[in-house]
Design an enzyme around this catalytic site. Structure first.
Site, PDB file in Angstrom:
ATOM      1  N   CYS A  26      89.267 -48.754 -57.333  1.00  6.38           N
ATOM      2  CA  CYS A  26      88.115 -48.645 -58.230  1.00  6.38           C
ATOM      3  C   CYS A  26      87.178 -49.811 -57.920  1.00  6.38           C
ATOM      4  O   CYS A  26      87.575 -50.979 -58.064  1.00  6.38           O
ATOM      5  CB  CYS A  26      88.605 -48.708 -59.677  1.00  6.38           C
ATOM      6  N   CYS A  52      81.586 -45.744 -55.236  1.00 16.42           N
ATOM      7  CA  CYS A  52      82.467 -45.484 -56.384  1.00 16.42           C
ATOM      8  C   CYS A  52      83.485 -44.472 -55.874  1.00 16.42           C
ATOM      9  O   CYS A  52      83.112 -43.502 -55.186  1.00 16.42           O
ATOM     10  CB  CYS A  52      81.658 -44.895 -57.543  1.00 16.42           C
TER      11      CYS A  52
HETATM   12  N1  DGL Z   1      86.207 -44.973 -59.525  1.00 11.38           N
HETATM   13  C1  DGL Z   1      85.500 -46.015 -60.184  1.00 11.38           C
HETATM   14  C2  DGL Z   1      84.755 -46.889 -59.165  1.00 11.38           C
HETATM   15  O1  DGL Z   1      85.055 -46.839 -57.982  1.00 11.38           O
HETATM   16  C3  DGL Z   1      84.657 -45.399 -61.254  1.00 11.38           C
HETATM   17  C4  DGL Z   1      84.315 -46.362 -62.317  1.00 11.38           C
HETATM   18  C5  DGL Z   1      84.044 -45.753 -63.657  1.00 11.38           C
HETATM   19  O2  DGL Z   1      85.005 -45.325 -64.295  1.00 11.38           O
HETATM   20  O3  DGL Z   1      82.880 -45.796 -64.071  1.00 11.38           O
HETATM   21  O4  DGL Z   1      83.893 -47.665 -59.505  1.00 11.38           O
END
Ligand code: DGL
Length: 263
Positions: free
Chosen positions: A82, A193
């Site tokens: 993440c 993301c």
């Molecule tokens: N998968 C997360 C990232 O790479 C998403 C973050 C979120 O939950 O807004 O930033």
């Protein structure tokens, strides 16, 4: 004879993979591709996603809670799949657990910048990733070698969490955030993301297929392998490993499994 948990060699223990939700499966897929013999525990906090529009303190405290829970299950390393949680908390976690390899992810700006001569690069990420110091430092490093624009896409995570990868509603949202860029020529688009690779085709369609896409998944997998090897923690079993999916919203484990099997 199979060893019991407490007798397990450290290299036989699973790798913990953490994300705010289902998006981190895009990183898990790359880990499995590169290290199929490893065992994995994937935890997604879908109940509280998206993290990207929470406060720094909230993201730190949730990340520490979930990484702590993975470590309590005996994982030998943790991959923070993440970008948002990495930017908020990775250095704190490394200070707290100095004996555990903790691998984070950041937007794949470096390969995007190096992909062409002074390229025009568009970075899509969560508001927190773009705002945090970690990414600002990365931008500073490359800003003389490329023209870089950043665009937060705060709502995009919600579509992926619902398993919506190509609805009209999703496309309308993408038009709202990306229309300002579609008439221009971009050499590279960074999916900053881990949820975004699952909607790459929809993004491509809205941007009219004009660019190369970059995400950090395969780089994280290579770095994880390097760190495990360096510490003698690579699994040497020749059988395929196991993946256990855990999620704070139990209705999401099926989606995680489906995404892990998709290409
Ligand atoms: N998968 C997360 C990232 O790479 C998403 C973050 C979120 O939950 O807004 O930033």
């Amino acid at each position: 004879m199979r060893k019991r948990g407490s007798e397990m060699e450290r290299f036989e223990q699973p790798i913990g993979v953490f994300d705010s939700g289902v998006g981190g499966v895009s990183v898990l897929r790359e880990l499995i591709r590169l290290m199929p013999y490893e065992n994995y525990i994937f935890f997604g906090d879908s109940l509280r996603a998206p993290y990207g529009s929470k406060t720094l303190q909230e993201v730190r405290s949730l990340t520490e809670q979930h990484v702590g829970a993975l470590l309590a299950q005996g994982v030998k390393a943790v991959v923070i799949a993440c970008n948002t949680a990495t930017s908020a908390d990775v250095s704190i976690l490394r200070g707290k657990y100095p004996g555990i390899p903790i691998i984070g992810i950041e937007p794949a700006l470096k390969p995007a910048v190096l992909s062409a001569e002074h390229p025009r690069v568009l970075v899509l990420a969560t508001p927190m990733t773009i705002r945090e110091e970690k990414f600002c430092r990365l931008m500073k490093q490359y800003e003389t070698q490329a023209e870089i624009m950043t665009q937060p896409c705060p709502e995009l995570v919600r579509f992926v969490e619902r398993g919506d990868f190509d609805s009209e509603e999703l496309k309308a949202y993408l038009h709202e955030v990306l229309d300002a860029y579609r008439k221009e020529k971009w050499d590279a688009v960074v999916l900053g993301c881990t949820h975004f690779p699952f909607v790459k085709h929809a993004i491509q369609e809205v941007l009219e297929n004009q660019t190369a896409f970059f995400d950090g998944g395969s780089g994280v997998a290579r770095e994880t392998k390097r760190r495990l090897k360096e510490q003698g923690l690579l699994q040497d079993n020749a059988r395929s490993g196991r993946v256990v999916f855990q999620n704070s919203d139990s209705t999401k484990t099926k989606l995680c499994r489906k995404l892990a099997e998709s290409q």
